[in-house]
Motif scaffolding. Structure first.
Motif, PDB file in Angstrom:
ATOM      1  N   GLU A 482       0.830  -1.313  -0.014  1.00  0.00           N
ATOM      2  CA  GLU A 482      -0.017   0.147   0.007  1.00  0.00           C
ATOM      3  C   GLU A 482       0.807   1.117   0.036  1.00  0.00           C
ATOM      4  N   ILE A 483       0.689   1.809  -1.208  1.00  0.00           N
ATOM      5  CA  ILE A 483       1.677   3.071  -1.169  1.00  0.00           C
ATOM      6  C   ILE A 483       0.670   4.463  -1.323  1.00  0.00           C
ATOM      7  N   GLU A 484       1.551   5.651  -0.905  1.00  0.00           N
ATOM      8  CA  GLU A 484       0.698   6.799  -0.873  1.00  0.00           C
ATOM      9  C   GLU A 484       0.924   7.639  -2.069  1.00  0.00           C
ATOM     10  N   VAL A 485       0.072   8.034  -2.698  1.00  0.00           N
ATOM     11  CA  VAL A 485       0.194   9.158  -3.631  1.00  0.00           C
ATOM     12  C   VAL A 485      -1.050  10.340  -3.682  1.00  0.00           C
ATOM     13  N   SER A 486      -0.752  11.390  -4.057  1.00  0.00           N
ATOM     14  CA  SER A 486      -1.567  12.703  -4.082  1.00  0.00           C
ATOM     15  C   SER A 486      -2.533  12.604  -5.222  1.00  0.00           C
ATOM     16  N   ASP A 487      -3.695  12.628  -5.094  1.00  0.00           N
ATOM     17  CA  ASP A 487      -4.804  12.886  -6.107  1.00  0.00           C
ATOM     18  C   ASP A 487      -4.997  14.456  -6.624  1.00  0.00           C
ATOM     19  N   PHE A 488      -4.181  15.316  -5.853  1.00  0.00           N
ATOM     20  CA  PHE A 488      -4.259  16.608  -6.345  1.00  0.00           C
ATOM     21  C   PHE A 488      -4.447  17.111  -7.466  1.00  0.00           C
ATOM     22  N   CYS A 489      -3.283  16.538  -8.311  1.00  0.00           N
ATOM     23  CA  CYS A 489      -3.536  16.814 -10.125  1.00  0.00           C
ATOM     24  C   CYS A 489      -4.696  16.396 -10.625  1.00  0.00           C
ATOM     25  N   ALA A 490      -5.085  15.322 -10.277  1.00  0.00           N
ATOM     26  CA  ALA A 490      -6.595  14.778 -10.745  1.00  0.00           C
ATOM     27  C   ALA A 490      -7.706  15.681 -10.546  1.00  0.00           C
ATOM     28  N   ARG A 491      -7.694  16.176  -9.100  1.00  0.00           N
ATOM     29  CA  ARG A 491      -8.830  17.016  -8.941  1.00  0.00           C
ATOM     30  C   ARG A 491      -8.657  18.281  -9.435  1.00  0.00           C
ATOM     31  N   VAL A 492      -7.674  18.905  -9.431  1.00  0.00           N
ATOM     32  CA  VAL A 492      -7.385  20.131 -10.271  1.00  0.00           C
ATOM     33  C   VAL A 492      -7.886  20.010 -11.684  1.00  0.00           C
ATOM     34  N   ALA A 493      -7.398  18.805 -12.286  1.00  0.00           N
ATOM     35  CA  ALA A 493      -7.674  18.801 -13.754  1.00  0.00           C
ATOM     36  C   ALA A 493      -9.236  18.559 -13.935  1.00  0.00           C
ATOM     37  N   PHE A 494      -9.902  17.795 -13.088  1.00  0.00           N
ATOM     38  CA  PHE A 494     -11.412  17.814 -12.886  1.00  0.00           C
ATOM     39  C   PHE A 494     -12.137  18.943 -13.055  1.00  0.00           C
ATOM     40  N   LYS A 495     -11.515  19.987 -12.285  1.00  0.00           N
ATOM     41  CA  LYS A 495     -12.067  21.273 -11.982  1.00  0.00           C
ATOM     42  C   LYS A 495     -11.805  22.197 -13.304  1.00  0.00           C
ATOM     43  N   THR A 496     -10.333  22.333 -13.823  1.00  0.00           N
ATOM     44  CA  THR A 496      -9.979  23.450 -14.598  1.00  0.00           C
ATOM     45  C   THR A 496     -10.012  22.734 -15.954  1.00  0.00           C
ATOM     46  N   GLY A 497     -10.047  21.605 -16.244  1.00  0.00           N
ATOM     47  CA  GLY A 497      -9.802  20.707 -17.788  1.00  0.00           C
ATOM     48  C   GLY A 497      -8.360  20.796 -18.224  1.00  0.00           C
ATOM     49  N   CYS A 498      -7.267  21.087 -17.406  1.00  0.00           N
ATOM     50  CA  CYS A 498      -6.246  21.220 -17.763  1.00  0.00           C
ATOM     51  C   CYS A 498      -5.640  19.561 -18.176  1.00  0.00           C
ATOM     52  N   THR A 499      -4.610  19.441 -18.963  1.00  0.00           N
ATOM     53  CA  THR A 499      -4.117  18.198 -19.316  1.00  0.00           C
ATOM     54  C   THR A 499      -2.995  17.606 -18.259  1.00  0.00           C
ATOM     55  N   THR A 500      -3.096  16.443 -18.088  1.00  0.00           N
ATOM     56  CA  THR A 500      -2.146  15.641 -17.146  1.00  0.00           C
ATOM     57  C   THR A 500      -1.464  14.396 -18.035  1.00  0.00           C
ATOM     58  N   PHE A 501      -0.147  14.478 -17.795  1.00  0.00           N
ATOM     59  CA  PHE A 501       0.791  13.348 -18.077  1.00  0.00           C
ATOM     60  C   PHE A 501       1.664  12.654 -16.980  1.00  0.00           C
ATOM     61  N   VAL A 502       2.150  11.470 -17.354  1.00  0.00           N
ATOM     62  CA  VAL A 502       2.966  10.991 -16.721  1.00  0.00           C
ATOM     63  C   VAL A 502       4.298  10.523 -17.622  1.00  0.00           C
ATOM     64  N   PRO A 503       5.415  11.009 -17.146  1.00  0.00           N
ATOM     65  CA  PRO A 503       6.607  10.958 -17.850  1.00  0.00           C
ATOM     66  C   PRO A 503       7.279   9.511 -17.735  1.00  0.00           C
ATOM     67  N   THR A 504       8.026   9.272 -18.823  1.00  0.00           N
ATOM     68  CA  THR A 504       8.970   7.973 -18.752  1.00  0.00           C
ATOM     69  C   THR A 504      10.340   8.643 -18.811  1.00  0.00           C
ATOM     70  N   ILE A 505      11.172   8.718 -17.816  1.00  0.00           N
ATOM     71  CA  ILE A 505      12.376   9.473 -17.920  1.00  0.00           C
ATOM     72  C   ILE A 505      13.603   8.585 -17.540  1.00  0.00           C
ATOM     73  N   VAL A 506      14.300   8.162 -18.514  1.00  0.00           N
ATOM     74  CA  VAL A 506      15.153   7.083 -18.602  1.00  0.00           C
ATOM     75  C   VAL A 506      16.746   7.384 -18.824  1.00  0.00           C
ATOM     76  N   TRP A 507      17.618   7.240 -18.147  1.00  0.00           N
ATOM     77  CA  TRP A 507      19.192   7.496 -18.297  1.00  0.00           C
ATOM     78  C   TRP A 507      19.753   6.397 -19.184  1.00  0.00           C
ATOM     79  N   THR A 508      20.139   6.676 -20.539  1.00  0.00           N
ATOM     80  CA  THR A 508      20.598   5.660 -21.399  1.00  0.00           C
ATOM     81  C   THR A 508      22.391   5.359 -21.154  1.00  0.00           C
ATOM     82  N   GLY A 509      23.012   6.194 -20.256  1.00  0.00           N
ATOM     83  CA  GLY A 509      24.338   6.269 -20.247  1.00  0.00           C
ATOM     84  C   GLY A 509      24.816   7.126 -20.690  1.00  0.00           C
ATOM     85  N   GLU A 510      24.405   7.878 -21.544  1.00  0.00           N
ATOM     86  CA  GLU A 510      24.984   9.169 -22.256  1.00  0.00           C
ATOM     87  C   GLU A 510      24.193  10.411 -21.973  1.00  0.00           C
TER      88      GLU A 510
END
Length: 567
Positions: A482-510
């Motif tokens: 059981e982990i803890e995360v915030s739903d702040f972004c989701a609730r703001v997006a519901f209210k304002t219609g802003c977009t939300t993304f989740v990134p994949t940020i990978v170090w390739t060695g260079e």
């Protein structure tokens, strides 16, 4: 212990012992004598020889082995204690005394998987002494095995003892295990009454009260400590509670003491700066922050490329614990053949992430040096461009994986109007002042207000939602935990219609490669609570997928990792 008893000097004892070993090389007792002589004379050759030979000897009795383990742990010879713990664990499996020392050695050495197994076995024993149960519980609690810790203490019947620390730990573990609040409070009050001036006992008591939302009682427990009895842990708890209660001036004084004792500890210095800002001591806050940067800059080198080179080399950086690697191999669907060097790459990723945040904080006017080491995919650029055209701003919501702090750099690289939410202090006149939404120098209400203002200006906001201060956290299932995360972004997006993304940020060695995945949008007639739950589900699914495909992106610390036990 024949040589030590009969010899006049350590040198004579060593000579007698060497002769006895030649005559009876299989004797475990003589090897224990050799270890004692080695520790007494601080002779590493004798210590290593004894610890290497002991597992293959005979005539080795439990009391002598236990004494040897205690001596090794007392003299900080932990690697040799681990060597004996691994080699003799099965042979002395029935010995509670040896097992609890083996647990201590393995735990100290970061072998948390093996330590967890021993703790679980010991917790079921009814013949644990109270002191042994406390040591089992301390290790299990640190490994977030609260059920194991609680079981060990209950089996040792600690509530009938005069050991306040044992009851204090039981109270805290009972809280984590979801026990009845009245029962948890009763345990905490019992412990507090048993040790009014024992900081080691009162620190977990205060933490228990604090987690139950009883801040005033938690503070009362620690405020009663005499100044000479305030430990570092108790002071840290007290400073946090003072800040939580709004007494920032008093909190700042405690954080100042902690920071003076650990001047290069960035998190503590950030807490100090935040408390100083909130108590109106702006000049002192600026001086404290600047002093910290002066200490940190030399570690980075003359350029970001130099700093990155040091990260790749890997010297001087905190190591990812072994138990984190094992946990990932157990719980994630990792193709080990496709990622044979993922452990090495994971450590490098963590080092690189550390350098990104250090450089951004220490050299805010030289962020551009980081750009050549960040590449944003065409897909991510297209998504962000469409979001920009929509005019409502957006969130790039990440977790503590990959090169987390490359996210804000990428937004600046693309020339987008952007902000980022972080614990880094925001002080008047700083380059970051207009873009940084600081959770340390801003109260929660201001973090929300600043975020809404940034979105209204079509900013895209980078934020880690798995441990961000100032945000209400929601407990969600993740890979059997059981982990803890915030739903702040989701609730703001519901209210304002802003977009939300989740990134994949990978170090390739260079360089750092960044891609984006859109998170769910509200459905027609969908309520905010249902949407927030679905949004978090999409986020955690992506998190699991990212770690399975890019196992080198684990960090093993911070954020949701604090909720992951060694089970």
């Amino acid at each position: 212990m024949l040589p030590l008893k009969t010899a006049d000097t350590v040198e004579r004892a060593a000579a007698v012992n060497a002769a006895l070993i030649v005559a009876r090389p299989w004797s475990g007792m003589f090897r224990v004598d050799q270890l004692d002589i080695g520790l007494l004379s601080e002779n590493p050759q004798l210590i290593d020889a004894a610890c290497t030979a002991l597992p293959g000897t005979r005539e080795l009795e439990e009391p002598a082995l236990v004494a040897a383990m205690k001596a090794l742990l007392r003299t900080k010879q932990n690697s040799n204690a681990v060597k004996l713990a691994r080699a003799l664990g099965d042979q002395f499996a029935s010995s509670v005394a040896f097992a609890h020392l083996a647990l201590k050695a393995l735990y100290r050495d970061g072998e948390w998987t093996a330590a967890s197994e021993i703790a679980r076995t010991l917790s079921k024993r009814s013949d644990l002494t109270v002191n042994q149960a406390v040591e089992v519980a301390i290790a299990a609690q640190a490994m977030r095995n609260f059920a194991v810790a609680e079981q060990a203490l209950v089996n040792a019947d600690v509530t009938s003892s005069d050991n306040g620390l044992s009851v204090a730990i039981l109270a805290l573990c009972s809280y984590w295990n979801g026990r009845n609040e009245d029962d948890v409070v009763a345990l905490a009050e019992q412990a507090a009454g048993m040790a009014s001036q024992d900081a080691r006992t009162l620190a977990p008591v205060a933490e228990t009260f604090s987690r139950l939302g009883r801040t005033e009682r938690a503070l009362e427990v620690l405020q009663n400590l005499a100044p000479e009895n305030v430990s570092r842990m108790a002071r840290s708890h007290r400073a946090t509670l003072l800040a939580k209660s709004g007494d920032y001036a008093a909190a700042a004084e405690d954080f100042a003491v902690l920071s003076d004792a650990q001047p290069e500890n960035s998190p503590i210095r950030r807490r100090l700066v935040g408390a100083l800002v909130h108590s109106g001591q702006l000049e002192r806050a600026q001086d404290a922050y600047a002093a910290g940067l002066v200490l940190r800059r030399p570690r980075l080198g003359d350029s970001f490329a130099d700093a990155l080179g040091r990260a790749i080399e890997g010297t001087g950086f905190a190591r990812i614990p072994e138990h984190r690697f094992r946990w990932c191999e157990t719980h994630l669907d990792i193709d080990l053949e496709a990622h044979p060097d993922w452990r090495v790459q994971a450590q490098q990723t963590t080092n690189v992430d550390n350098v990104f945040v250090e450089w951004a904080e220490c050299y805010p006017d030289r962020i551009h040096e980081m750009f050549e080491f960040v590449n944003v995919s065409e897909n991510a650029q297209d998504l962000l461009q469409k979001s920009k055209q929509a005019g409502k701003g957006g969130f790039v919501a990440s977790a503590h994986v990959g090169v987390l702090y490359a996210g804000p750099v990428a937004l600046e690289l693309l020339g987008l109007r952007s902000s980022w939410i972080a614990s880094m202090p925001s002080l008047p006149g700083s380059i970051h002042e207009e873009r940084l939404i600081s959770t340390e120098t801003s109260k929660a209400s201001m973090v929300i207000r600043s975020s809404l203002q940034a979105l209204a200006q079509n900013h895209h906001i980078a934020v880690a939602i798995d441990g961000a201060a100032g945000q209400a956290m929601t407990k969600v299932p993740f890979l059997g935990h059981e982990i803890e995360v915030s739903d702040f972004c989701a609730r703001v997006a519901f209210k304002t219609g802003c977009t939300t993304f989740v990134p994949t940020i990978v170090w390739t060695g260079e360089r750092v490669e960044i891609d984006l995945v859109p998170l769910p949008e509200p459905l027609p007639a969908e309520g905010v609570d249902a949407f927030a739950a679905r949004w978090i589900g999409g986020f955690t699914c992506h998190l699991e997928e990212t770690l399975s495909i890019f196992p080198q992106s684990i960090r093993g610390a911070g954020g949701f990792w604090r909720n992951i036990s060694t089970d």
